[in-house]
Design a protein around this motif. Structure first.
Motif, PDB file in Angstrom:
ATOM      1  N   SER A   1       1.132  -1.188   0.139  1.00 13.20           N
ATOM      2  CA  SER A   1      -0.201  -0.257   0.044  1.00 13.20           C
ATOM      3  C   SER A   1       0.695   1.341  -0.303  1.00 13.20           C
ATOM      4  O   SER A   1       2.161   0.931   0.565  1.00 13.20           O
ATOM      5  CB  SER A   1      -0.619  -0.322   1.225  1.00 13.20           C
ATOM      6  N   ARG A   2       0.304   2.199  -0.459  1.00 18.22           N
ATOM      7  CA  ARG A   2       0.836   3.567  -0.361  1.00 18.22           C
ATOM      8  C   ARG A   2       0.768   3.820   1.264  1.00 18.22           C
ATOM      9  O   ARG A   2       0.044   3.409   1.474  1.00 18.22           O
ATOM     10  CB  ARG A   2       0.337   4.762  -1.329  1.00 18.22           C
ATOM     11  N   VAL A   3       1.442   4.524   1.553  1.00 18.98           N
ATOM     12  CA  VAL A   3       1.613   5.014   3.106  1.00 18.98           C
ATOM     13  C   VAL A   3       2.180   6.498   2.916  1.00 18.98           C
ATOM     14  O   VAL A   3       1.457   6.921   4.268  1.00 18.98           O
ATOM     15  CB  VAL A   3       2.446   4.166   4.045  1.00 18.98           C
ATOM     16  N   ASN A   4       2.571   7.201   2.317  1.00 16.85           N
ATOM     17  CA  ASN A   4       2.866   8.311   2.586  1.00 16.85           C
ATOM     18  C   ASN A   4       2.560   9.521   1.819  1.00 16.85           C
ATOM     19  O   ASN A   4       2.912   8.703   0.147  1.00 16.85           O
ATOM     20  CB  ASN A   4       4.310   8.399   2.942  1.00 16.85           C
ATOM     21  N   HIS A   5       2.045  10.118   1.834  1.00 18.33           N
ATOM     22  CA  HIS A   5       2.311  11.097   0.416  1.00 18.33           C
ATOM     23  C   HIS A   5       3.746  12.348   0.504  1.00 18.33           C
ATOM     24  O   HIS A   5       3.682  11.945  -0.879  1.00 18.33           O
ATOM     25  CB  HIS A   5       1.035  12.905   1.202  1.00 18.33           C
TER      26      HIS A   5
ATOM     27  N   TRP B   1      -5.527   3.884   1.529  1.00 13.67           N
ATOM     28  CA  TRP B   1      -4.116   3.513   2.109  1.00 13.67           C
ATOM     29  C   TRP B   1      -4.326   2.341   2.324  1.00 13.67           C
ATOM     30  O   TRP B   1      -4.465   2.604   4.546  1.00 13.67           O
ATOM     31  CB  TRP B   1      -3.367   4.794   2.298  1.00 13.67           C
TER      32      TRP B   1
ATOM     33  N   ALA C   1      -2.425   3.834   7.066  1.00 14.74           N
ATOM     34  CA  ALA C   1      -2.075   5.559   6.858  1.00 14.74           C
ATOM     35  C   ALA C   1      -3.597   6.664   6.151  1.00 14.74           C
ATOM     36  O   ALA C   1      -4.004   6.722   4.839  1.00 14.74           O
ATOM     37  CB  ALA C   1      -1.313   5.678   5.263  1.00 14.74           C
TER      38      ALA C   1
ATOM     39  N   ASN D   1       1.827  11.213   6.876  1.00 14.32           N
ATOM     40  CA  ASN D   1       1.131   9.968   6.992  1.00 14.32           C
ATOM     41  C   ASN D   1       1.191  10.093   8.585  1.00 14.32           C
ATOM     42  O   ASN D   1       2.777   9.646   9.330  1.00 14.32           O
ATOM     43  CB  ASN D   1       0.894   9.358   6.266  1.00 14.32           C
TER      44      ASN D   1
ATOM     45  N   LEU E   1       0.635   6.270   9.726  1.00 14.86           N
ATOM     46  CA  LEU E   1       0.604   4.968   9.941  1.00 14.86           C
ATOM     47  C   LEU E   1      -0.117   3.605  11.258  1.00 14.86           C
ATOM     48  O   LEU E   1       0.476   3.184  12.489  1.00 14.86           O
ATOM     49  CB  LEU E   1       1.472   4.100   9.433  1.00 14.86           C
TER      50      LEU E   1
END
Lengths: 195, 195
Positions: free
Chosen positions: A36-40, B34, B48, B128, B130
């Protein structure tokens, strides 16, 4: 309404990826669904790999890894990469490989979308480790793009559900994000103004 | 083959979820893409969330949260929950709610699959956080099951891709995991035996 407890081993439709790393200098790939994407900003993603796998050794060694998204046509070879360990088979030899900016994250020419990452953090969990990577770059061949951007109908990504262990294709588009909710927002605000 | 660099803001087909928590005692929901399983045993997932959102306050306050998977029929209300902040609107009032074992993770009766989690770890990332949760239980109504297990064609989950910001339906099944690769494994082993 009756609600049936489904226990705690629940999965959801997952995009299937081949996670790649150089293990002892040899390219290896592992099929995974937990990505998954986790940070923008900066853009980051995470992959959760069982601690017993072969690929994590290469991620730690080089501090880099790839996340390569196969299409539906690659279903059989992708499944094979989830069944056979790199300790026993040369999975890198199954594909045409290329490298990007990092030079140590093997990527798969046959995959319509490849992402190379620099490892920024490892989160130890009981049976898996979560490898968080900063996305260096993503790569697609031109035939998967429309107006220069990834076209997901052309990419034809492979999805996985559990516990039925079924692979799926992406279906038809059903709406637009950050847009279709605006009509409801306006309705609700109008209703509130009238109360 | 030409490969076109797609920069680093790449997303993949994501299962859309409504993440729920009690914020100052009031149920709130946030639309997220996410989300992923991250640990096998005990079963865990991670979401996230941008640090500026309202919902994380409730996750920290109660140490619990829900991950509710809407179906395609809920596309508009799901998108609305991603546009409007719980600071300004009562999003809990849009749904019929229920609670499970934890008592503090609000879940949505209209969603075909709801998962309640206990927070086990928060990983701080640049923009973000998590939130890693142990899955306490998942809940589905009987009409979404076949032989007692979630049937993803009946669930009709909502998927999201970026940067085209498009919602999708799950398409047709294209194979079986941990099975379709066995044919290739046998072929390759036979070839190696003949060399």
């Amino acid at each position: 309404m009756s609600r049936i407890n489904q226990g705690n081993h629940i999965s959801i439709p997952m995009p299937v990826a081949l996670v790649g790393a150089l293990v002892d200098g040899r390219p290896n790939f592992l099929a995974v669904g937990w990505v998954s994407r986790v940070n923008h900003q900066p853009p980051m993603l995470a992959v959760a790999l069982n601690k017993q796998h072969h690929t994590p050794k290469g991620i730690i060694e080089n501090g880099t890894f790839s996340v390569c998204f196969p299409n539906v046509a690659m279903e059989q070879v992708t499944d094979y990469c989830g069944i056979v360990s790199g300790r026993k088979a040369d999975k890198g030899g199954l594909f045409e490989l290329f490298y990007g900016e990092t030079g140590t994250a093997p990527m798969i020419a046959e995959c319509p979308l490849n992402i190379e990452c620099k490892l920024v953090q490892t989160v130890e969990l009981p049976s898996n480790n979560l490898y968080i990577g900063e996305i260096v770059s993503g790569y697609s061949a031109e035939r998967y793009l429309t107006a220069g951007k990834p076209d997901f109908k052309k990419l034809d990504p492979l999805l996985l559900t559990m516990p039925d262990n079924t692979y799926w294709r992406l279906g038809e588009s059903v709406g637009k994000a950050w847009k279709d909710g605006v009509t409801l927002k306006n309705q609700l605000e109008e209703n509130n103004a009238q109360v």
